[in-house]
Design a protein around this motif. Structure first.
Motif, PDB file in Angstrom:
ATOM      1  N   MET A   1      28.650  35.845  40.854  1.00 16.74           N
ATOM      2  CA  MET A   1      29.560  34.856  41.364  1.00 16.74           C
ATOM      3  C   MET A   1      28.971  34.317  42.667  1.00 16.74           C
ATOM      4  N   THR A   2      28.793  33.035  42.766  1.00 11.92           N
ATOM      5  CA  THR A   2      28.255  32.448  43.986  1.00 11.92           C
ATOM      6  C   THR A   2      29.391  32.001  44.882  1.00 11.92           C
ATOM      7  N   ASP A   3      29.130  32.058  46.165  1.00 14.88           N
ATOM      8  CA  ASP A   3      30.143  31.701  47.143  1.00 14.88           C
ATOM      9  C   ASP A   3      29.824  30.319  47.704  1.00 14.88           C
ATOM     10  N   ALA A   4      30.806  29.441  47.711  1.00 17.95           N
ATOM     11  CA  ALA A   4      30.609  28.076  48.207  1.00 17.95           C
ATOM     12  C   ALA A   4      30.379  28.066  49.715  1.00 17.95           C
ATOM     13  N   ARG A   5      30.876  29.095  50.400  1.00 14.77           N
ATOM     14  CA  ARG A   5      30.706  29.171  51.843  1.00 14.77           C
ATOM     15  C   ARG A   5      29.883  30.406  52.201  1.00 14.77           C
ATOM     16  N   PRO A   6      28.579  30.225  52.438  1.00 18.08           N
ATOM     17  CA  PRO A   6      27.750  31.384  52.772  1.00 18.08           C
ATOM     18  C   PRO A   6      28.257  32.060  54.047  1.00 18.08           C
ATOM     19  N   GLY A   7      28.173  33.371  54.078  1.00 18.63           N
ATOM     20  CA  GLY A   7      28.608  34.118  55.245  1.00 18.63           C
ATOM     21  C   GLY A   7      30.076  34.503  55.216  1.00 18.63           C
ATOM     22  N   LYS A   8      30.861  33.880  54.342  1.00 20.62           N
ATOM     23  CA  LYS A   8      32.286  34.205  54.246  1.00 20.62           C
ATOM     24  C   LYS A   8      32.445  35.317  53.212  1.00 20.62           C
ATOM     25  N   VAL A   9      33.087  36.387  53.621  1.00 20.90           N
ATOM     26  CA  VAL A   9      33.299  37.527  52.733  1.00 20.90           C
ATOM     27  C   VAL A   9      34.604  37.313  51.973  1.00 20.90           C
ATOM     28  N   ARG A  10      34.535  37.393  50.647  1.00 26.34           N
ATOM     29  CA  ARG A  10      35.732  37.223  49.818  1.00 26.34           C
ATOM     30  C   ARG A  10      36.528  38.507  49.806  1.00 26.34           C
ATOM     31  N   THR A  11      37.837  38.396  49.981  1.00 22.84           N
ATOM     32  CA  THR A  11      38.719  39.549  49.843  1.00 22.84           C
ATOM     33  C   THR A  11      39.966  39.109  49.103  1.00 22.84           C
ATOM     34  N   ARG A  12      40.576  40.058  48.427  1.00 18.33           N
ATOM     35  CA  ARG A  12      41.827  39.827  47.725  1.00 18.33           C
ATOM     36  C   ARG A  12      42.765  40.979  48.092  1.00 18.33           C
ATOM     37  N   THR A  13      44.062  40.762  47.934  1.00 17.67           N
ATOM     38  CA  THR A  13      45.049  41.779  48.271  1.00 17.67           C
ATOM     39  C   THR A  13      45.595  42.407  47.002  1.00 17.67           C
ATOM     40  N   CYS A  14      45.613  43.731  46.970  1.00 20.14           N
ATOM     41  CA  CYS A  14      46.191  44.474  45.859  1.00 20.14           C
ATOM     42  C   CYS A  14      47.704  44.295  45.903  1.00 20.14           C
ATOM     43  N   ILE A  15      48.327  43.921  44.776  1.00 22.89           N
ATOM     44  CA  ILE A  15      49.776  43.719  44.768  1.00 22.89           C
ATOM     45  C   ILE A  15      50.531  45.043  44.788  1.00 22.89           C
ATOM     46  N   GLY A  16      49.833  46.158  44.612  1.00 22.73           N
ATOM     47  CA  GLY A  16      50.472  47.470  44.665  1.00 22.73           C
ATOM     48  C   GLY A  16      50.530  48.010  46.082  1.00 22.73           C
ATOM     49  N   CYS A  17      49.356  48.325  46.646  1.00 23.87           N
ATOM     50  CA  CYS A  17      49.296  48.955  47.966  1.00 23.87           C
ATOM     51  C   CYS A  17      49.203  47.944  49.105  1.00 23.87           C
ATOM     52  N   ARG A  18      48.962  46.680  48.787  1.00 19.36           N
ATOM     53  CA  ARG A  18      48.863  45.588  49.758  1.00 19.36           C
ATOM     54  C   ARG A  18      47.623  45.686  50.648  1.00 19.36           C
ATOM     55  N   LYS A  19      46.621  46.487  50.261  1.00 18.78           N
ATOM     56  CA  LYS A  19      45.374  46.578  51.020  1.00 18.78           C
ATOM     57  C   LYS A  19      44.402  45.530  50.507  1.00 18.78           C
ATOM     58  N   ARG A  20      43.600  45.005  51.431  1.00 16.01           N
ATOM     59  CA  ARG A  20      42.615  43.991  51.072  1.00 16.01           C
ATOM     60  C   ARG A  20      41.310  44.672  50.658  1.00 16.01           C
ATOM     61  N   SER A  21      40.707  44.136  49.590  1.00 15.62           N
ATOM     62  CA  SER A  21      39.451  44.668  49.075  1.00 15.62           C
ATOM     63  C   SER A  21      38.627  43.539  48.487  1.00 15.62           C
ATOM     64  N   SER A  22      37.399  43.850  48.197  1.00 13.70           N
ATOM     65  CA  SER A  22      36.521  42.898  47.519  1.00 13.70           C
ATOM     66  C   SER A  22      37.025  42.687  46.095  1.00 13.70           C
ATOM     67  N   PRO A  23      36.871  41.489  45.544  1.00 19.55           N
ATOM     68  CA  PRO A  23      37.299  41.270  44.153  1.00 19.55           C
ATOM     69  C   PRO A  23      36.622  42.212  43.162  1.00 19.55           C
TER      70      PRO A  23
END
Length: 97
Positions: A1-23
């Motif tokens: 998966m390529t990132d349109a914005r280099p240097g920006k780290v992608r994170t998503r939030t788990c709907i269970g524990c609400r902690k942010r992690s990498s996809p």
């Protein structure tokens, strides 16, 4: 998966524990009708939500009624298939660790 914005780290939030992690650490899910479907390849169209693929996070999401909110739908959703997918994946992680 390529990132349109280099240097920006992608994170998503788990709907269970609400902690942010990498996809890559989370299971993406989509909804079809009233059925929540796992999308391990992160390719299914439509609104997605993310969950750590553990039974604990799944149960937290169920208890918090997070699935309808995450998918912005009214009423309960069918998560039985997703529960089986998460349990199977959780068991595989325990046996390989």
């Amino acid at each position: 998966m390529t990132d349109a914005r280099p240097g920006k780290v992608r994170t998503r939030t788990c709907i269970g524990c609400r902690k942010r992690s990498s996809p890559a650490d989370l299971l993406r899910m989509t909804v079809s009708g009233r059925l929540v479907l796992p999308d391990p390849e992160h390719r299914a169209p439509g609104r997605g939500a993310h969950l750590h693929p553990t039974t604990e996070c799944f149960e937290l999401a169920v208890r918090r009624k997070a699935f309808p909110r995450a998918f912005k739908v009214q009423g309960p959703l069918e998560v039985t298939g997703l529960r089986e997918h998460v349990a199977q994946r959780d068991n595989q992680d325990v046996h390989t660790a």
